[in-house]
Design an enzyme around this catalytic site. Sequence first.
Site, short mmCIF file in Angstrom:
data_model
loop_
_atom_site.label_atom_id
_atom_site.label_comp_id
_atom_site.label_asym_id
_atom_site.label_seq_id
_atom_site.Cartn_x
_atom_site.Cartn_y
_atom_site.Cartn_z
N TRP A 161 4.20 0.52 10.98
CA TRP A 161 4.77 -1.50 9.93
C TRP A 161 3.89 -2.14 10.10
O TRP A 161 4.00 -3.01 9.03
CB TRP A 161 6.01 -1.10 9.89
N LYS A 198 12.47 17.16 -4.84
CA LYS A 198 12.06 18.31 -4.91
C LYS A 198 13.09 19.36 -4.77
O LYS A 198 12.41 20.25 -5.63
CB LYS A 198 10.43 18.40 -4.14
N GLN A 209 12.08 -1.34 1.19
CA GLN A 209 11.39 -1.57 1.78
C GLN A 209 12.00 -3.22 2.80
O GLN A 209 11.02 -3.97 2.86
CB GLN A 209 9.66 -2.26 0.51
N TRP A 219 7.92 -3.89 4.58
CA TRP A 219 7.52 -4.29 4.31
C TRP A 219 8.14 -5.21 4.23
O TRP A 219 6.70 -6.28 4.15
CB TRP A 219 6.79 -3.55 3.17
N LYS A 240 20.14 11.47 -6.92
CA LYS A 240 18.49 10.89 -5.93
C LYS A 240 17.03 12.38 -6.55
O LYS A 240 17.91 13.35 -6.47
CB LYS A 240 18.85 10.86 -4.63
N ASP A 259 -2.09 2.82 2.63
CA ASP A 259 -1.67 2.91 3.78
C ASP A 259 -2.09 3.82 4.10
O ASP A 259 -1.85 5.15 3.69
CB ASP A 259 0.17 2.98 3.89
N PRO A 310 0.38 -1.15 0.53
CA PRO A 310 -0.21 0.28 0.36
C PRO A 310 0.78 1.03 0.28
O PRO A 310 1.75 1.49 0.16
CB PRO A 310 -0.84 0.08 1.44
#
Length: 1158
Positions: free
Chosen positions: A604, A692, A652, A656, A689, A91, A52
């Site tokens: 988590w 913004k 993750q 996750w 990377k 999520d 999610p």
Amino acid sequence: MSNDSKRFPQYDELDLPKVADEVLKQWEAEDTFGQSLELRKDAPPFVFYEGPPSANGLPGIHHVMARAIKDIFCRYQTQKGHRVDRKAGWDTHGLPIELGVEKELGITKEDIGKKISIEEYNAACKKAVMRYTDVWNDMTRRIGFWLDLEKPYVTYHTKYIESVWHLLKKLYDEDLLYKGYTIQPYSPAAGTGLSSHELNQPGTYKPVKDTSAVALFKVKPDHTSEFLFKDAFGDVFIMAWTTTPWTLPSNTALTVGPKLDYVRVKTFNPYTHEPQTVVLAKSRLSAYFKEESKDASFDEYKKDGKLIPWQIIGEFYGHQLEGVRYEQLLPYATPEGGDAFKVIGGDFVTTEDGTGVVHTAPSFGADDQRVARQHNIGSLTLVDLRGRFKPEVTDFAGEYVKAEYYTEEERAAEAKKQGRDKYLSVDERIAIKLKTEGRAFKVEKYEHNYPHCWRTDKPVLYYPLDSWFVRVTAKKDRLIALNKTITWKPESTGTGRFGNWLENLQDWNLSRSRYWGIPLPIWRTAGGDEELCIGSLKQLKEEIAKSVKAGVMAGDPYASFKADDMSDGNYDTVDLHRPYVDNIVLVSPSGKPMTRETDLIDVWFDSGAMPYAQWHYPFENAQYFPPSPQEKGSGVEGEKFPAAFIAEGVDQTRGWFYTLHAIATLTQDSVAYRTVVSNGLVLDKVGQKMSKRLGNAVDPFKTLDQYGADAVRWYMISNASPWDNLKFDADGITEVQRKFFRALFNTYNFFALYANIDGYVPAHTLSGVEGVSGVEGVSGTDGRTESDRWILSRLNSVMKLADANYADYEPTIAARAIQDFVVEDLSNWYVRLNRRRFWKGEMGADKNAAFQTLHRCLEVIAMLSAPIAPFFTDRLYRDLTGSSVHLSDWPKHDETLIDTELEQRTALAQKLTSLVLSIRKKEGHRVRQPLQKVLVPVTDNTMRTRLDAIRDLVLSEVNVKELVILDASESKLTKKIKPDFKKLGARMGKLMKSVAAAVQAFDQAQIAELEAQGSMKLSVEGHEVELLRDDVEISAEAVPGLSVASDGPYTVAVDITLTDELISEGIARELVSRIQTLRKESGFEVTDRVQLHIHAEGEQQVEQAVRRHAAYIVAETLALTPEDQLLVTGTTNGDNGLHEVELDERTRCLLSLVKAGN
RNA sequence: AGUCCUGUAGCUCAGCUGGUUAGAGCGCUACACUGAUAAUGUAGAGGUCCGCAGUUCAAAUCUGCGCAGGACUACCA
């Protein structure tokens, strides 16, 4: 522009964004996704779990990557005949949402419950978290990710929470959930614990100058410490360094490295100049003692703190120090819960800085706490939650331990109180105190990085906080064992990053002191001696009823909820979030009120629970899971558990991927997924990377608008393996567009053009025809040429390879193979070579075979590429067959159609062609000029056979009349010999170098001898060795007197003599070419017939060429002009449409071309 | 600090279990081709295979030590 009157739509230009847009509308109109599921409803399931995302933030280009990868394998498995249910998820809990809401409302955590009620706050969170769902859904649709967006699982739904509670209770009942405390980063100024996420905010770690002190801990003499006192000079001390002297009052132990070397040093105290003996790590000596004063005279020491004499009087291992007791350094309070003031051993001790002895205050350091617990050392927590010394610390009672916690004014006031001009921090004053008491060895300023609270900008303290833990360490062995059954892509992430993580497992700290999340369903009495964990709403209602009956609660706040009614409406009446659950007070068996533990659980856990909670398991859908405990982990699959495949970013791994694994192992004793793809990052084109802040983030929507989802997806997948970082460069998408999609588009358009003209009808069935689909009555292999069989062989090779690599989660290899096939084999070779077959003559077996072959290639490529480029391939497949590619069955390759010999000999043809073309270039003969002869020397029979087979192909491709195979024995040839290192090296070993030199020095006679005899004896470095024919590669080098080119073992020679006849033919070809161009420029249709006249203008060669090749010219240009009227000599007799054309630099003529009115 | 990944042409990447001219595409230069043509073919220039050391007859490939970039975890006396 499509033309409906034609069977196969033709297009003017390739517009991928437009195709994607149109196909998407078609999918939505037809519910193609739904159909694809319906088609497979009874098929074996392929279980996929969607991780999610949080809809709190906007999707970025990396989400396009992540979602494309998920989609690829789901589509592939669907085509392979599986049912792939794909439930979307959201999520919705967690800190980022809280922070977003606080920013939006202009409040801070302190205001919750004051300026704004918790109800209002949670309502705002619920609203905020789904703010961008539309944007997300839009992106998901536009990239073509098929996912059930209608019925997503949402982690704040009551049903979801109930499932999570069920899991928690299961853990609780198995003693896998317990309360303890951990040392956590804590911001006294903000009054809150900080997550590691908060601590990892940029700018959190700042260099600060702190007062560091090496304190001296006085050893107590007893039988354990006896050895330290032998020949001791003054008192015996253990040296320990700290950058936080304020933790010294809370010291309860000293930790040494058991395997490190320690020494005992006789010296003087630098501040009091008293004799003393100190203990520290041997390798740290140089940091505290000057080499020049080593073993200096102790009698001559001037007591000025300079050049203090010192002498090593003992050396021993750290483990010998373990158990040694010392006097408390700053005896303000007595520790509770265990032993204290003892030396213990810890693996984490290093000798990089400090003294090799770690001052251990279990309340203020995570390592300290762990090691203290292991050795049953008690703790002292002499600082309160606001960061002030407790009253027991008389000298500093009530003072902040960090100067930064005071404001400027407060600091000035404190200075006054101290009677000083300048405020001295407690660190500084503790250091002074130690100096005067002879308990300091070295005090200095020390600059290091220290974490700061991102909100208050004040330094963080590490502080013991109550927490609930999942005892994952109890199942460590199972976690490791089950992980070994998971296929990780790439493998190293599973064995390395994840595997090592499991090896060093710590219990999972589940507690979060927040508001917006799943509440811990544990109620406790005030003293904590009675406790209840709730595992369902039904149970909660029962307990509430007891409580109401006992008079503890006035009524049941969930009265409207009917247990056992699984309808959404019923569940919507209940909210299990704070503050509602907090208002519930239950009653213990002994009749005492129990209140809920105020913690929420780690988000988590929410996402790790999704395999069960998305189905409201076990309250509903229990049939989706393995049926009985006996069958768990025994390979018996449930319909929805475990997943066959999941994919998320590599970040993750400990998120996750871990929580799924942990929860499945602890509650089901099973893996949660069988294969996991951990994809890399999407970086900008220079490898930075995206963020913004840097302004280098790529807008996914703009990218999709500009290039279309297909090109973006194909670029991402073909460029680098999913797990490698992708340097995202839009130029790369353009390239993919130009190369792959345009080649495929052009090939299709070419096919459609002629298929429509000839009325080609593929005998197509939807049931997946193997091999070549053919016209009725013209079946199977009739009329198939060598190149048809070749492209079909290549096609089947690619099918085999693509299938194996999709199945192995290697989409990049599959994509590259497909792309190479389309661009090189199909477009640049097959279509180019076979063009004539499509437009010459009437439909017959040969032409039909050509259509069949090309149709089959296009159709299969559409199917193979569909997982990656779902839109364009669907359009292509529909144009070819009339149905959606996503409802098709994966094409099975036909091993009998794969002919490697044929593939190899075509490769040979391509190589020879390229060589001849390079000679033409060198000699300045354009391809339209026919040449007489090409000679190819041959050294073995395989090559001879191959050459015979490809003779016509090569000749027509390079426009040469005859191909002569030169026998190896022909004396004209000079030959080259090269050792086969791999074969010879294995046999020759050390002699290899000399043997190679000897072989390379062979003259023509020796080469001939080896070829004739098949073997040869050589004498090298005094050894006799046997050289076999197979140990070397022999190739022809040159053919004297001809123009020659060679590449590796291949050589070709071309006879470039031009005869009168060849020149004529060349001119005829030039003429045809000019006329064709003219036809096209005049806007004639491909099938239009013309009246053609050629005015040679007195050019003898041209006239001759026209006379000789009139039939050829007429046929090629679809002219109706009688052959003998083609050539018009001399005058221009009023012909309209006269065009002057240049045949070469010197020769020109006039052409007249008129559309024939038929 | 630890764990893991990556480092080959200007750019994006192939190079399997070690084997001798290190490849492809893009880009650049030149020439050609032109019933697929905003395509295509041929040729050319362009490499300390991140560095050092080792193993080996032989290292881009295996080992060790570094360097650079990245990710995650931890944060330290």
